[in-house]
Design a protein around this motif. Structure first.
Motif, short mmCIF file in Angstrom:
data_model
loop_
_atom_site.label_atom_id
_atom_site.label_comp_id
_atom_site.label_asym_id
_atom_site.label_seq_id
_atom_site.Cartn_x
_atom_site.Cartn_y
_atom_site.Cartn_z
N VAL A 157 -7.07 -5.29 -2.93
CA VAL A 157 -5.65 -5.63 -2.97
C VAL A 157 -5.00 -4.83 -4.09
O VAL A 157 -5.44 -4.88 -5.24
CB VAL A 157 -5.45 -7.14 -3.20
CG1 VAL A 157 -3.97 -7.47 -3.33
CG2 VAL A 157 -6.08 -7.94 -2.05
N THR A 158 -3.95 -4.08 -3.75
CA THR A 158 -3.27 -3.25 -4.74
C THR A 158 -1.88 -3.77 -5.10
O THR A 158 -1.35 -3.42 -6.15
CB THR A 158 -3.11 -1.80 -4.23
OG1 THR A 158 -2.40 -1.83 -2.98
CG2 THR A 158 -4.48 -1.15 -4.03
N ALA A 159 -1.28 -4.59 -4.22
CA ALA A 159 0.09 -5.05 -4.47
C ALA A 159 0.33 -6.38 -3.78
O ALA A 159 -0.28 -6.69 -2.75
CB ALA A 159 1.10 -4.02 -3.97
N VAL A 160 1.23 -7.17 -4.35
CA VAL A 160 1.64 -8.45 -3.76
C VAL A 160 3.15 -8.56 -3.84
O VAL A 160 3.78 -7.99 -4.74
CB VAL A 160 0.98 -9.66 -4.46
CG1 VAL A 160 -0.53 -9.66 -4.24
CG2 VAL A 160 1.31 -9.66 -5.96
N ALA A 161 3.72 -9.31 -2.89
CA ALA A 161 5.17 -9.52 -2.88
C ALA A 161 5.47 -10.88 -2.28
O ALA A 161 4.77 -11.34 -1.36
CB ALA A 161 5.87 -8.44 -2.08
N ASP A 162 6.51 -11.50 -2.80
CA ASP A 162 6.95 -12.81 -2.31
C ASP A 162 8.44 -12.94 -2.61
O ASP A 162 8.95 -12.29 -3.53
CB ASP A 162 6.16 -13.93 -3.00
CG ASP A 162 6.34 -15.28 -2.35
OD1 ASP A 162 5.54 -15.62 -1.46
OD2 ASP A 162 7.30 -16.00 -2.72
N LEU A 163 9.12 -13.75 -1.81
CA LEU A 163 10.53 -14.00 -2.11
C LEU A 163 10.72 -14.61 -3.48
O LEU A 163 11.76 -14.44 -4.12
CB LEU A 163 11.14 -14.90 -1.03
CG LEU A 163 11.25 -14.28 0.37
CD1 LEU A 163 11.82 -15.30 1.35
CD2 LEU A 163 12.12 -13.03 0.34
N ASP A 164 9.70 -15.34 -3.95
CA ASP A 164 9.70 -15.90 -5.29
C ASP A 164 9.00 -14.91 -6.22
O ASP A 164 7.78 -14.80 -6.25
CB ASP A 164 8.96 -17.25 -5.28
CG ASP A 164 8.97 -17.94 -6.64
OD1 ASP A 164 9.33 -17.30 -7.64
OD2 ASP A 164 8.60 -19.13 -6.70
N ALA A 165 9.78 -14.17 -6.99
CA ALA A 165 9.22 -13.13 -7.85
C ALA A 165 8.28 -13.68 -8.91
O ALA A 165 7.32 -13.01 -9.30
CB ALA A 165 10.37 -12.35 -8.52
#
Length: 367
Positions: free
Chosen positions: A31-39
């Motif tokens: 896993v290199t990156a994560v994203a969510d609407l909740d920063a």
């Protein structure tokens, strides 16, 4: 990271933890990156895992450090995120269902085909020792020719334990679209694709009460049917009766039973990777538990993604692929449409049962 396949995770809700736990430390993926609407949520996850960056959704979809987007958003957002990833040349592996609407699912697969990228989709529980051992027993002739099956999933509703259960009761939710993929994907593995369905459904409560978390006691509306039953006609003539419900308390029924000319097989909960497979043979006097003979041993969420990204190296098709997910989605939406229209519906899609999973110890699939 070396030559590991790079994964970017979009959506960091409850299920993401299981995926992250499985994928961490595997040499084939990282896993290199994560994203969510909740920063703040994505920042917390990135801080926990070295080498992982917290990005916005758009940044992740376009990142040169991501090969495959793991789409763990709510069902209503599955198609949007998948199409965004595909537009940036990324492979996509998502949580089930493939999309909330069948037209959107078709659009995802068509866009992927044009872009030359792959689409995979949960559930991957069907690749564990439970379903795969049952499949091996059927294919070995343990029950003779399969004749009919039953599939039953009954719970009082996910609002009792999930702190934010709203999406279970809106478009893309309900017991069939939420839990049905586990059962239907299993049935395709065990009995082959479905050619037609007849369904009936009900919605006898207009609201639910959240039972845990910061919103405990809040009432949420029910916008989809909460009990769905139906009959599936498999292409070989086998019939399956299926019931999925958020309206019951519990049941003593086996999750799946397959009845053949010379025996009956009970199949464990397809929401889990393992479990007891039991056989009762014609003329016998007792149930016999079959030892695990196929499947990923000690599988966990994310094993399907690992299977997806390593398929090319092993010169085979991914087992949890978009074609199967599309067929499962059409089967479910056709059941709901059959209920609404009061008629039998023939399906337009099909899917070959994926290749069986040989018995694979954890030390092997983790290496």
């Amino acid at each position: 990271m070396g030559d590991a396949h790079r994964i970017g995770v979009v959506g960091l809700g409850v299920i993401s933890r299981a995926y992250l736990d499985t994928l961490t430390g595997l040499p084939a993926v990282g896993v290199t990156a994560v994203a969510d609407l909740d920063a703040t949520r994505s920042a917390a996850i990135a801080a926990e895992f070295p080498g992982v960056r917290a990005l916005t959704v758009e940044e992740l979809l376009s990142s040169p450090d991501v090969d495959t987007v793991l789409n763990l958003t709510v069902p209503a957002a599955h198609a949007e995120i998948a199409l965004g990833a595909i537009a940036h040349g990324k492979h996509v592996y998502g949580e089930k269902p493939l999309a909330a609407e069948l037209t959107d699912a078709h659009a995802v697969l068509e866009a992927a085909a044009k872009a030359g990228v792959g689409v995979g989709c949960a559930p991957d529980t069907v690749l564990g020792t439970g379903i795969q051992t049952a499949r091996a027993a059927i294919e070995a002739g343990s029950i003779g020719r399969p004749l009919f099956a039953s599939a039953v999933m009954i719970t009082p509703g996910h609002e009792r334990w999930h702190p934010h259960p709203d999406f279970y009761y809106t478009t893309g939710g309900g017991p069939l679209l939420d839990m049905g993929p586990y059962y239907l994907a299993s049935l395709v593995h065990l009995l082959g694709p479905v050619r037609a369905v007849t369904g009936a459904s009900s919605r006898l409560r207009s609201e639910r009460v959240i039972g845990s978390g910061p919103r405990a006691g809040e009432r949420i509306p029910v916008e989809v049917d909460s009990h769905v039953s139906g009959v599936l006609e498999h292409t070989d003539g086998t019939l399956t009766t299926i019931t999925t419900s958020f309206d019951g308390v519990t049941t003593t029924a086996a999750p799946i039973e397959v009845h053949g000319e010379t025996g009956t097989l009970t199949v464990p909960d397809p929401n889990h990777f393992d479990g007891e497979v039991r056989l009762f043979e014609l003329g016998g006097t007792r149930w016999r538990t079959l030892p695990p003979s196929a499947g990923y041993v000690d599988g966990s969420r994310g094993i399907g993604l690992l299977d997806f990204v390593t398929a090319a190296d092993e010169r085979r098709a991914p087992r949890a692929d978009g074609e199967l997910a599309l067929h499962v989605l059409e089967t479910m939406t056709a059941l709901l449409r059959s209920s609404a229209e009061g008629r039998r519906i023939e399906l337009t899609t099909s899917a070959r049962p994926p290749a069986p999973v040989p018995l694979t110890p954890a030390r092997e699939w983790r290496s």
